[in-house]
Design a protein around this motif. Structure first.
Motif, PDB file in Angstrom:
ATOM      1  N   ALA A 171       0.834  -1.205   0.000  1.00  0.00           N
ATOM      2  CA  ALA A 171       0.000   0.000   0.000  1.00  0.00           C
ATOM      3  C   ALA A 171       0.865   1.250   0.000  1.00  0.00           C
ATOM      4  O   ALA A 171       0.541   2.248  -0.652  1.00  0.00           O
ATOM      5  CB  ALA A 171      -0.928  -0.008   1.220  1.00  0.00           C
ATOM      6  N   VAL A 172       1.973   1.202   0.719  1.00  0.00           N
ATOM      7  CA  VAL A 172       2.888   2.351   0.763  1.00  0.00           C
ATOM      8  C   VAL A 172       3.545   2.543  -0.599  1.00  0.00           C
ATOM      9  O   VAL A 172       3.653   3.666  -1.101  1.00  0.00           O
ATOM     10  CB  VAL A 172       3.958   2.143   1.858  1.00  0.00           C
ATOM     11  CG1 VAL A 172       4.997   3.262   1.821  1.00  0.00           C
ATOM     12  CG2 VAL A 172       3.309   2.058   3.229  1.00  0.00           C
ATOM     13  N   THR A 173       3.951   1.455  -1.197  1.00  0.00           N
ATOM     14  CA  THR A 173       4.573   1.537  -2.520  1.00  0.00           C
ATOM     15  C   THR A 173       3.593   2.088  -3.545  1.00  0.00           C
ATOM     16  O   THR A 173       3.937   2.946  -4.363  1.00  0.00           O
ATOM     17  CB  THR A 173       5.069   0.146  -2.956  1.00  0.00           C
ATOM     18  OG1 THR A 173       5.987  -0.341  -1.969  1.00  0.00           O
ATOM     19  CG2 THR A 173       5.765   0.208  -4.299  1.00  0.00           C
ATOM     20  N   GLU A 174       2.357   1.612  -3.495  1.00  0.00           N
ATOM     21  CA  GLU A 174       1.333   2.121  -4.413  1.00  0.00           C
ATOM     22  C   GLU A 174       1.101   3.612  -4.211  1.00  0.00           C
ATOM     23  O   GLU A 174       0.890   4.358  -5.160  1.00  0.00           O
ATOM     24  CB  GLU A 174       0.013   1.376  -4.174  1.00  0.00           C
ATOM     25  CG  GLU A 174      -0.041  -0.022  -4.748  1.00  0.00           C
ATOM     26  CD  GLU A 174      -1.370  -0.700  -4.456  1.00  0.00           C
ATOM     27  OE1 GLU A 174      -1.470  -1.906  -4.716  1.00  0.00           O
ATOM     28  OE2 GLU A 174      -2.293  -0.021  -3.956  1.00  0.00           O
ATOM     29  N   ALA A 175       1.107   4.030  -2.948  1.00  0.00           N
ATOM     30  CA  ALA A 175       0.850   5.444  -2.654  1.00  0.00           C
ATOM     31  C   ALA A 175       2.003   6.316  -3.137  1.00  0.00           C
ATOM     32  O   ALA A 175       1.799   7.499  -3.445  1.00  0.00           O
ATOM     33  CB  ALA A 175       0.637   5.625  -1.149  1.00  0.00           C
ATOM     34  N   GLY A 176       3.184   5.760  -3.208  1.00  0.00           N
ATOM     35  CA  GLY A 176       4.355   6.516  -3.657  1.00  0.00           C
ATOM     36  C   GLY A 176       5.199   6.951  -2.474  1.00  0.00           C
ATOM     37  O   GLY A 176       4.822   7.863  -1.744  1.00  0.00           O
ATOM     38  N   LEU A 177       6.321   6.299  -2.304  1.00  0.00           N
ATOM     39  CA  LEU A 177       7.159   6.544  -1.134  1.00  0.00           C
ATOM     40  C   LEU A 177       7.648   7.991  -1.059  1.00  0.00           C
ATOM     41  O   LEU A 177       7.878   8.531   0.022  1.00  0.00           O
ATOM     42  CB  LEU A 177       8.352   5.576  -1.161  1.00  0.00           C
ATOM     43  CG  LEU A 177       9.111   5.361   0.150  1.00  0.00           C
ATOM     44  CD1 LEU A 177       8.174   4.954   1.278  1.00  0.00           C
ATOM     45  CD2 LEU A 177      10.190   4.305  -0.061  1.00  0.00           C
ATOM     46  N   ASP A 178       7.769   8.640  -2.222  1.00  0.00           N
ATOM     47  CA  ASP A 178       8.276  10.013  -2.250  1.00  0.00           C
ATOM     48  C   ASP A 178       7.167  11.055  -2.155  1.00  0.00           C
ATOM     49  O   ASP A 178       7.446  12.252  -2.112  1.00  0.00           O
ATOM     50  CB  ASP A 178       9.077  10.240  -3.543  1.00  0.00           C
ATOM     51  CG  ASP A 178      10.309   9.343  -3.603  1.00  0.00           C
ATOM     52  OD1 ASP A 178      10.879   9.065  -2.522  1.00  0.00           O
ATOM     53  OD2 ASP A 178      10.682   8.925  -4.711  1.00  0.00           O
ATOM     54  N   ASP A 179       5.939  10.590  -2.154  1.00  0.00           N
ATOM     55  CA  ASP A 179       4.816  11.529  -2.059  1.00  0.00           C
ATOM     56  C   ASP A 179       4.760  12.115  -0.652  1.00  0.00           C
ATOM     57  O   ASP A 179       4.788  11.363   0.331  1.00  0.00           O
ATOM     58  CB  ASP A 179       3.501  10.789  -2.376  1.00  0.00           C
ATOM     59  CG  ASP A 179       2.356  11.750  -2.615  1.00  0.00           C
ATOM     60  OD1 ASP A 179       2.166  12.678  -1.791  1.00  0.00           O
ATOM     61  OD2 ASP A 179       1.642  11.577  -3.619  1.00  0.00           O
TER      62      ASP A 179
END
Ligand SMILES: [Zn+2]
Length: 233
Positions: A171-179
């Protein structure tokens, strides 16, 4: 708001679930705390959300005293199961203003699934005939934050804590770690992923497809006490 099957016409008929036995408590044999809702997913959700509105408005009707325990001491007939986080700020029976015998509650860090959790939900749905499963995430979830940190630093925690991180990581990867908003985004994605996993559970998939059981996602606001439903996304 998620689409909830309207099973009003089938209302009082206890759902017999595909592939599940019915060796639990006698169906409808007692007037337990949880059957006010009529046994449909839609009615169960309405009842659960009504309880949250009572809580938010400061007008709960259910005290947790020993008389309530005694009143519910016969066979249990809960009408919903809520899977939530272990966070001490999110006591599930309280935020939904539910009395003894009304709902089943399962709590793990970041509402992460494992076989024990899935088996427990399968029991509640299959053996107790509960028509509603809610997955409840919450803002500022420490388990999600720990996962963000683990992915950013590359330092996977040891022990069983690694299981929580591994399960939340997609879920974190999908959300974008750099977001910059990765945490609130990941919290919502993790709820939706958990809902999808449960809908595909091999014992739940049939009843869900038939509309006899609903799995919905929600988000709890720590400050206001409000539960908002998440659309499937
Ligand atoms: Zn949490």
């Amino acid at each position: 708001m998620p689409k909830i099957p309207d099973l009003a016409r089938a209302g009082r008929r206890r759902a017999k679930l595909d592939g599940m036995g019915s060796s639990g408590a006698p169906m409808g044999a007692t007037s337990g705390q949880g059957r006010q809702a009529g046994g449909t997913p839609r009615a169960a959700l309405a009842d659960l959300l009504a309880g949250n509105r009572r809580f938010v408005s400061g007008q709960p009707v259910h005290g947790h005293d020993v008389t309530a325990a005694a009143a519910a001491s016969g066979d249990q007939q809960p009408y919903a199961v809520v899977l939530g986080c272990i966070d001490s700020r999110v006591p599930l029976e309280a935020i939904f203003d539910q009395t003894f015998g009304a709902i089943c509650v399962i709590r793990t860090g970041g509402h992460v699934l494992d076989r024990a959790v899935c088996g427990s939900i399968e029991y509640v749905v299959g053996q107790l005939g509960v028509p509603l499963v809610m997955v409840l995430g919450h803002e500022r979830c420490g388990a999600v934050q720990a996962t963000v940190e683990a992915l950013r630093t590359g330092q996977r925690p040891g022990g069983s804590l690694a299981h929580l991180v591994d399960e939340i990581a997609p879920a974190v990867t999908e959300a974008g770690l750099d977001d910059p908003a990765v945490q609130p985004l990941a919290i919502r994605r993790h709820v939706r992923r958990t809902v999808r996993t449960l809908r595909e559970d091999y014992l739940l998939a049939g009843p869900v497809a038939a509309g006899r059981v609903a799995v919905v996602g929600g988000l709890y606001d720590l400050a206001t006490g409000e539960v908002a439903l998440l659309d499937p996304g």
